[in-house]
Write an enzyme that holds these catalytic residues in place. Structure first.
Site, mmCIF file in Angstrom:
data_model
loop_
_atom_site.group_PDB
_atom_site.id
_atom_site.type_symbol
_atom_site.label_atom_id
_atom_site.label_comp_id
_atom_site.label_asym_id
_atom_site.label_seq_id
_atom_site.Cartn_x
_atom_site.Cartn_y
_atom_site.Cartn_z
ATOM 1 N N GLY A 244 44.386 35.656 55.484
ATOM 2 C CA GLY A 244 43.150 35.393 54.755
ATOM 3 C C GLY A 244 42.847 36.410 53.683
ATOM 4 O O GLY A 244 41.748 36.434 53.120
ATOM 5 N N GLU B 38 44.271 34.106 48.334
ATOM 6 C CA GLU B 38 43.918 32.704 48.153
ATOM 7 C C GLU B 38 45.179 31.835 48.199
ATOM 8 O O GLU B 38 46.299 32.327 48.077
ATOM 9 C CB GLU B 38 43.233 32.515 46.793
ATOM 10 C CG GLU B 38 41.995 33.366 46.591
ATOM 11 C CD GLU B 38 40.806 32.882 47.402
ATOM 12 O OE1 GLU B 38 40.842 31.736 47.885
ATOM 13 O OE2 GLU B 38 39.854 33.667 47.559
ATOM 14 N N VAL C 253 32.822 45.129 41.781
ATOM 15 C CA VAL C 253 33.945 46.069 41.807
ATOM 16 C C VAL C 253 33.892 46.860 43.110
ATOM 17 O O VAL C 253 32.899 47.515 43.404
ATOM 18 C CB VAL C 253 33.887 47.063 40.623
ATOM 19 C CG1 VAL C 253 35.066 48.023 40.684
ATOM 20 C CG2 VAL C 253 33.867 46.327 39.296
ATOM 21 N N LYS D 170 37.763 43.795 36.641
ATOM 22 C CA LYS D 170 37.041 44.911 37.247
ATOM 23 C C LYS D 170 37.113 46.156 36.370
ATOM 24 O O LYS D 170 36.144 46.932 36.297
ATOM 25 C CB LYS D 170 37.588 45.174 38.649
ATOM 26 C CG LYS D 170 37.278 44.027 39.608
ATOM 27 C CD LYS D 170 38.011 44.148 40.922
ATOM 28 C CE LYS D 170 37.673 42.953 41.823
ATOM 29 N NZ LYS D 170 38.429 42.954 43.096
ATOM 30 N N GLY E 122 33.691 45.904 46.227
ATOM 31 C CA GLY E 122 32.963 45.396 47.395
ATOM 32 C C GLY E 122 31.842 46.326 47.811
ATOM 33 O O GLY E 122 30.889 46.548 47.064
ATOM 34 N N ILE F 119 32.030 49.568 48.288
ATOM 35 C CA ILE F 119 32.109 50.930 47.767
ATOM 36 C C ILE F 119 31.003 51.101 46.714
ATOM 37 O O ILE F 119 30.944 50.323 45.761
ATOM 38 C CB ILE F 119 33.480 51.205 47.113
ATOM 39 C CG1 ILE F 119 34.616 50.940 48.095
ATOM 40 C CG2 ILE F 119 33.550 52.641 46.597
ATOM 41 C CD1 ILE F 119 35.999 51.016 47.469
ATOM 42 N N ASP G 94 42.554 39.951 38.055
ATOM 43 C CA ASP G 94 41.375 40.355 38.822
ATOM 44 C C ASP G 94 41.080 41.840 38.594
ATOM 45 O O ASP G 94 39.931 42.232 38.369
ATOM 46 C CB ASP G 94 41.599 40.080 40.314
ATOM 47 C CG ASP G 94 40.447 40.572 41.176
ATOM 48 O OD1 ASP G 94 39.358 39.970 41.118
ATOM 49 O OD2 ASP G 94 40.628 41.576 41.905
ATOM 50 N N GLY H 136 35.004 41.355 51.758
ATOM 51 C CA GLY H 136 34.474 41.066 53.090
ATOM 52 C C GLY H 136 32.993 40.779 53.036
ATOM 53 O O GLY H 136 32.273 41.314 52.183
#
Length: 306
Positions: free
Chosen positions: A59, A62, A3, A77, A5, A7, A73, A174
């Protein structure tokens, strides 16, 4: 990294809120959807389809973006966040989920005129021993902290009993942010193994109050509604009559005029009403021969201002 990334929201909830009680959470936790809505907001000529294509070219999305744009998604989360914040153990089909594919550029502009921004939010709210968990496009006031979160960035806004209001903001995906989160977890696990003790956070999590999950039909909130209706006298009266019969009070109405157009948008904002009554009214209204296309309904959250 599951959840937000990079953070540090999971570790922060586990440690900094270990003895606190989280009352509300609002999360922008899908960068793809946030990028699409931001792009549509910034460019008057960009459609949903255009913004999605741009996200794919950059990018950020998807080749099959359905999991992002349909809200699933964000729902996954929200399950993780709900487990940490409220002690729940749920599955995706327990979460009401609605995506952003029906949002048009006109909705973003009409919302702006009324002082709101549209965001795909993961929402968790506690009241009277009941828990609301839902993911859907949401109107939030333009001066709310989350309203300024644009592009691929994520943000999670918490309100707790002891700490009060907090906001966690950063890149939601990322390689570097995700890699940092994963390695940090490995270091944390290694530290626990080295010291050979039970993690006190697990013990505290088991003590959380057991909450009843509220059905989406039982929520009360305000709504933004856009109808596409035939431009002739009496149309607004017919729509208003159905809404009134279902206990839906209107706070404002705007009928947009378009020269030479046979179908015009009617934009309404309601007072706080029940989801059950609202959906019953919508089912009747969309069957009227004067209403073209499916009405767009977006829930409004006042939340806490920044």
């Amino acid at each position: 990294a599951s959840v937000g990334g990079g953070i540090p929201i999971i570790r922060t909830i586990q440690k900094s809120f270990a003895v606190d009680k989280i009352l509300n959470l609002y999360g922008i936790v899908n960068g793809t959807s946030n990028y699409i809505l931001s792009h549509m907001e910034q460019d008057d000529y960009v459609t949903f389809k255009d913004a999605l294509k741009q996200a794919q070219d950059m990018g950020y999305a998807e080749s099959d973006p359905s999991f992002d744009i349909n809200g699933m998604d964000s729902a996954h989360k929200l399950i993780v966040l709900s487990n940490l914040c409220f002690g729940t153990n749920l599955k995706p089909n327990n979460i009401y989920c609605e995506g952003i594919s029906n949002i048009q550029h006109s909705d973003i502009k009409y919302a702006e005129e009324a002082g709101y921004k549209i965001k795909l939010l993961a929402i968790g709210k506690v009241a009277s021993g009941k828990l609301e968990l839902r993911v859907h496009p949401t109107l939030i006031e333009e001066n709310h902290l989350l309203a300024s979160v644009k592009g691929i960035y994520n943000a999670i806004y918490l309100e707790s009993k002891l700490v009060g209001k907090t906001l966690f903001f950063g890149e939601g995906a990322g390689s570097k942010p995700t890699g940092n989160a994963v390695v940090s977890d490995i270091v944390d696990i290694a530290r626990n193994i080295k010291h050979g003790g039970m993690d006190i956070r697990e013990e505290l999590a088991s003590k959380k109050e057991k909450l009843v999950l509220k059905n989406i039909n039982d929520i009360f909130t305000r709504y933004y509604i856009r109808f596409m209706a035939i431009d002739k006298p009496g149309v607004l009266a017919k729509i208003s009559d159905i809404l009134g019969k279902h206990n839906i009070s209107i706070s404002s109405v705007i009928q947009k005029e378009r020269k030479k157009a046979k179908v015009v948008p009617i934009v309404m904002m309601t007072h706080e009403v029940s989801e059950f009554d609202l959906q019953k009214a919508m089912n009747k209204i969309k069957r009227l021969n004067i209403v073209k296309n499916k009405p767009v309904v977006i829930r409004i959250e006042s939340g806490e201002r920044g």
